[in-house]
Design a protein around this motif. Structure first.
Motif, PDB file in Angstrom:
ATOM      1  N   THR A 186      16.644 -31.804  13.552  1.00  0.00           N
ATOM      2  CA  THR A 186      15.409 -32.162  14.245  1.00  0.00           C
ATOM      3  C   THR A 186      14.240 -32.208  13.259  1.00  0.00           C
ATOM      4  OG1 THR A 186      16.172 -31.187  16.312  1.00  0.00           O
ATOM      5  CG2 THR A 186      13.813 -31.502  16.084  1.00  0.00           C
ATOM      6  N   LEU A 187      14.185 -31.217  12.371  1.00  0.00           N
ATOM      7  CA  LEU A 187      13.119 -31.185  11.365  1.00  0.00           C
ATOM      8  C   LEU A 187      13.220 -32.383  10.427  1.00  0.00           C
ATOM      9  CD1 LEU A 187      12.990 -27.430  10.310  1.00  0.00           C
ATOM     10  CD2 LEU A 187      11.257 -28.691  11.586  1.00  0.00           C
ATOM     11  N   HIS A 188      14.438 -32.641   9.926  1.00  0.00           N
ATOM     12  CA  HIS A 188      14.617 -33.719   8.964  1.00  0.00           C
ATOM     13  C   HIS A 188      14.416 -35.092   9.588  1.00  0.00           C
ATOM     14  CE1 HIS A 188      15.667 -30.838   6.016  1.00  0.00           C
ATOM     15  NE2 HIS A 188      16.881 -30.559   6.478  1.00  0.00           N
ATOM     16  N   ALA A 189      14.506 -35.155  10.908  1.00  0.00           N
ATOM     17  CA  ALA A 189      14.290 -36.430  11.596  1.00  0.00           C
ATOM     18  C   ALA A 189      12.803 -36.785  11.650  1.00  0.00           C
ATOM     19  CB  ALA A 189      14.850 -36.370  13.008  1.00  0.00           C
ATOM     20  N   GLY A 190      11.946 -35.857  11.201  1.00  0.00           N
ATOM     21  CA  GLY A 190      10.520 -36.140  11.165  1.00  0.00           C
ATOM     22  C   GLY A 190       9.815 -35.906  12.480  1.00  0.00           C
ATOM     23  N   LEU A 191      10.453 -35.206  13.417  1.00  0.00           N
ATOM     24  CA  LEU A 191       9.822 -34.916  14.692  1.00  0.00           C
ATOM     25  C   LEU A 191       8.627 -34.002  14.469  1.00  0.00           C
ATOM     26  CD1 LEU A 191      10.338 -35.390  17.767  1.00  0.00           C
ATOM     27  CD2 LEU A 191      11.481 -33.182  17.799  1.00  0.00           C
ATOM     28  N   ASP A 192       7.578 -34.201  15.249  1.00  0.00           N
ATOM     29  CA  ASP A 192       6.411 -33.333  15.175  1.00  0.00           C
ATOM     30  C   ASP A 192       6.845 -31.874  15.290  1.00  0.00           C
ATOM     31  OD1 ASP A 192       4.232 -31.801  17.040  1.00  0.00           O
ATOM     32  OD2 ASP A 192       3.277 -33.098  15.556  1.00  0.00           O
ATOM     33  N   LEU A 193       6.283 -31.021  14.442  1.00  0.00           N
ATOM     34  CA  LEU A 193       6.720 -29.627  14.408  1.00  0.00           C
ATOM     35  C   LEU A 193       6.497 -28.919  15.730  1.00  0.00           C
ATOM     36  CD1 LEU A 193       5.541 -28.612  10.829  1.00  0.00           C
ATOM     37  CD2 LEU A 193       7.893 -28.864  11.622  1.00  0.00           C
ATOM     38  N   ARG A 194       5.462 -29.307  16.447  1.00  0.00           N
ATOM     39  CA  ARG A 194       5.222 -28.691  17.755  1.00  0.00           C
ATOM     40  C   ARG A 194       6.373 -28.983  18.704  1.00  0.00           C
ATOM     41  NH1 ARG A 194       0.076 -27.379  20.087  1.00  0.00           N
ATOM     42  NH2 ARG A 194      -0.914 -28.721  18.553  1.00  0.00           N
ATOM     43  N   GLN A 195       6.933 -30.175  18.593  1.00  0.00           N
ATOM     44  CA  GLN A 195       8.085 -30.536  19.428  1.00  0.00           C
ATOM     45  C   GLN A 195       9.372 -29.920  18.893  1.00  0.00           C
ATOM     46  OE1 GLN A 195       6.929 -34.951  19.153  1.00  0.00           O
ATOM     47  NE2 GLN A 195       7.922 -34.806  21.158  1.00  0.00           N
ATOM     48  N   ALA A 196       9.449 -29.788  17.568  1.00  0.00           N
ATOM     49  CA  ALA A 196      10.681 -29.288  16.949  1.00  0.00           C
ATOM     50  C   ALA A 196      11.003 -27.857  17.351  1.00  0.00           C
ATOM     51  CB  ALA A 196      10.575 -29.392  15.432  1.00  0.00           C
ATOM     52  N   VAL A 197       9.991 -27.080  17.748  1.00  0.00           N
ATOM     53  CA  VAL A 197      10.254 -25.682  18.106  1.00  0.00           C
ATOM     54  C   VAL A 197      10.629 -25.515  19.579  1.00  0.00           C
ATOM     55  CG1 VAL A 197       8.672 -24.875  16.317  1.00  0.00           C
ATOM     56  CG2 VAL A 197       7.826 -25.106  18.663  1.00  0.00           C
ATOM     57  N   GLN A 198      10.601 -26.603  20.330  1.00  0.00           N
ATOM     58  CA  GLN A 198      10.926 -26.510  21.747  1.00  0.00           C
ATOM     59  C   GLN A 198      12.400 -26.150  21.945  1.00  0.00           C
ATOM     60  OE1 GLN A 198       8.531 -26.966  24.219  1.00  0.00           O
ATOM     61  NE2 GLN A 198       7.129 -27.089  22.480  1.00  0.00           N
ATOM     62  N   LEU A 199      12.654 -25.237  22.862  1.00  0.00           N
ATOM     63  CA  LEU A 199      14.020 -24.828  23.161  1.00  0.00           C
ATOM     64  C   LEU A 199      14.819 -26.006  23.708  1.00  0.00           C
ATOM     65  CD1 LEU A 199      16.050 -22.438  23.488  1.00  0.00           C
ATOM     66  CD2 LEU A 199      15.158 -22.181  25.822  1.00  0.00           C
ATOM     67  N   PRO A 200      15.945 -26.358  23.067  1.00  0.00           N
ATOM     68  CA  PRO A 200      16.753 -27.474  23.578  1.00  0.00           C
ATOM     69  C   PRO A 200      17.254 -27.192  24.998  1.00  0.00           C
ATOM     70  CG  PRO A 200      17.409 -26.880  21.342  1.00  0.00           C
ATOM     71  CD  PRO A 200      16.492 -25.808  21.817  1.00  0.00           C
ATOM     72  N   ARG A 201      17.420 -28.241  25.733  1.00  0.00           N
ATOM     73  CA  ARG A 201      17.899 -28.138  27.109  1.00  0.00           C
ATOM     74  C   ARG A 201      19.246 -27.410  27.152  1.00  0.00           C
ATOM     75  NH1 ARG A 201      16.615 -31.156  31.548  1.00  0.00           N
ATOM     76  NH2 ARG A 201      15.487 -32.635  30.215  1.00  0.00           N
ATOM     77  N   ASP A 202      19.373 -26.496  28.089  1.00  0.00           N
ATOM     78  CA  ASP A 202      20.614 -25.759  28.352  1.00  0.00           C
ATOM     79  C   ASP A 202      20.995 -24.767  27.251  1.00  0.00           C
ATOM     80  OD1 ASP A 202      20.945 -27.153  30.766  1.00  0.00           O
ATOM     81  OD2 ASP A 202      22.010 -28.787  29.745  1.00  0.00           O
ATOM     82  N   GLU A 203      20.069 -24.485  26.325  1.00  0.00           N
ATOM     83  CA  GLU A 203      20.368 -23.487  25.297  1.00  0.00           C
ATOM     84  C   GLU A 203      19.728 -22.150  25.664  1.00  0.00           C
ATOM     85  OE1 GLU A 203      22.459 -23.788  23.051  1.00  0.00           O
ATOM     86  OE2 GLU A 203      22.704 -25.938  22.715  1.00  0.00           O
ATOM     87  N   ASN A 204      20.317 -21.087  25.149  1.00  0.00           N
ATOM     88  CA  ASN A 204      19.834 -19.737  25.419  1.00  0.00           C
ATOM     89  C   ASN A 204      18.694 -19.387  24.467  1.00  0.00           C
ATOM     90  OD1 ASN A 204      20.174 -16.670  24.450  1.00  0.00           O
ATOM     91  ND2 ASN A 204      20.676 -16.804  26.628  1.00  0.00           N
ATOM     92  N   PHE A 205      17.627 -18.799  24.991  1.00  0.00           N
ATOM     93  CA  PHE A 205      16.472 -18.497  24.149  1.00  0.00           C
ATOM     94  C   PHE A 205      16.811 -17.498  23.036  1.00  0.00           C
ATOM     95  CE2 PHE A 205      12.856 -15.689  23.186  1.00  0.00           C
ATOM     96  CZ  PHE A 205      12.062 -16.603  22.521  1.00  0.00           C
ATOM     97  N   ASP A 206      17.613 -16.483  23.326  1.00  0.00           N
ATOM     98  CA  ASP A 206      17.935 -15.500  22.295  1.00  0.00           C
ATOM     99  C   ASP A 206      18.684 -16.142  21.126  1.00  0.00           C
ATOM    100  OD1 ASP A 206      16.665 -13.385  23.519  1.00  0.00           O
ATOM    101  OD2 ASP A 206      18.481 -12.571  24.446  1.00  0.00           O
TER     102      ASP A 206
END
Length: 229
Positions: free
Chosen positions: A39-59
């Protein structure tokens, strides 16, 4: 990042902290780490890059980022460690307003003043013990995270933030000289967005780099913190 930064890192690698923790290939957390890196290497805005992916566990998300920031801040400090000595930095500080005392409840049972390199050495060793303890950072997804996992990560990330404070306030000229400023700024922004998104570092700690943060992230004063239960 510039070639000067990479050249300096290569020459100084004996003085550089090495990454000390990786999740084993093929594990869920390894795959989540690779997803975050892609996600980082794809050049996505860093604010978006830290968003928890869908269906993933926060821990899981917190674990891979805490380990990743530990490794990357280790390496960043390594690039300036030759000029961060007990003589040049007799206290672990961020200018005249911020001084950090070390306490780990074991060797240092009371808050103790240490030279910056000693403080950072103790800090990195303290973190390494925790992230290599599978009772704290389990590798097997069948082993649950401990109930205090988020609090442990908050303490790790808060202490890592103090390394940023020391580097930027006392060794910024060194970062510029070796061409590491763009790398450091990107790492700092990534770290900032992540810890603020999930309320992992207290605002009073962030205050130490207020001017830098407002320069790099103009909307930082109004950034919304979500937090996690």
């Amino acid at each position: 990042m510039t070639s000067g930064f990479f050249d300096f890192l290569h020459v100084n690698r004996d003085r550089t902290f090495r990454p000390k923790k990786r999740f084993p290939v093929g594990t869920l957390r390894y795959n989540l780490h690779k997803q975050a890196q892609a996600t980082l290497h794809a050049g996505l805005d860093l604010r978006q890059a830290v968003q928890l992916p869908r269906d993933e566990n926060f821990d899981d998300w917190l674990a891979v980022h805490t380990v990743d920031f530990f490794n990357r801040i280790n390496l960043l400090y390594g690039t300036i460690s030759d000029v961060c000595t007990a003589k040049s930095c007799p206290t672990m500080s961020g200018g005249s307003r911020y001084e950090y005392l070390w306490q780990d409840g074991e060797r240092y049972k009371k808050p103790t003043k240490l030279p910056a390199p000693d403080y950072i050495h103790e800090l990195m060793e303290w973190i390494e013990v925790r992230i290599n303890d599978e009772n704290v950072f389990p590798v097997d997804v069948m082993i649950p995270f401990p109930p205090n996992f988020k609090q442990t990560c908050k303490k790790i990330l808060t202490r890592l933030y103090r390394v940023f404070v020391h580097i930027y306030i006392h060794h910024f000229d060194r970062l510029v000289a070796i061409g590491a400023e763009p790398h450091a700024n990107t790492l700092y922004k990534h770290f900032y967005y992540f810890v603020m998104e999930y309320s992992l570092v207290a605002p009073k700690e962030i205050e130490a780099l207020k001017d830098l943060t407002e320069r790099l992230i103009p909307s930082s004063s109004t950034h919304v913190r979500r937090g996690q239960n």
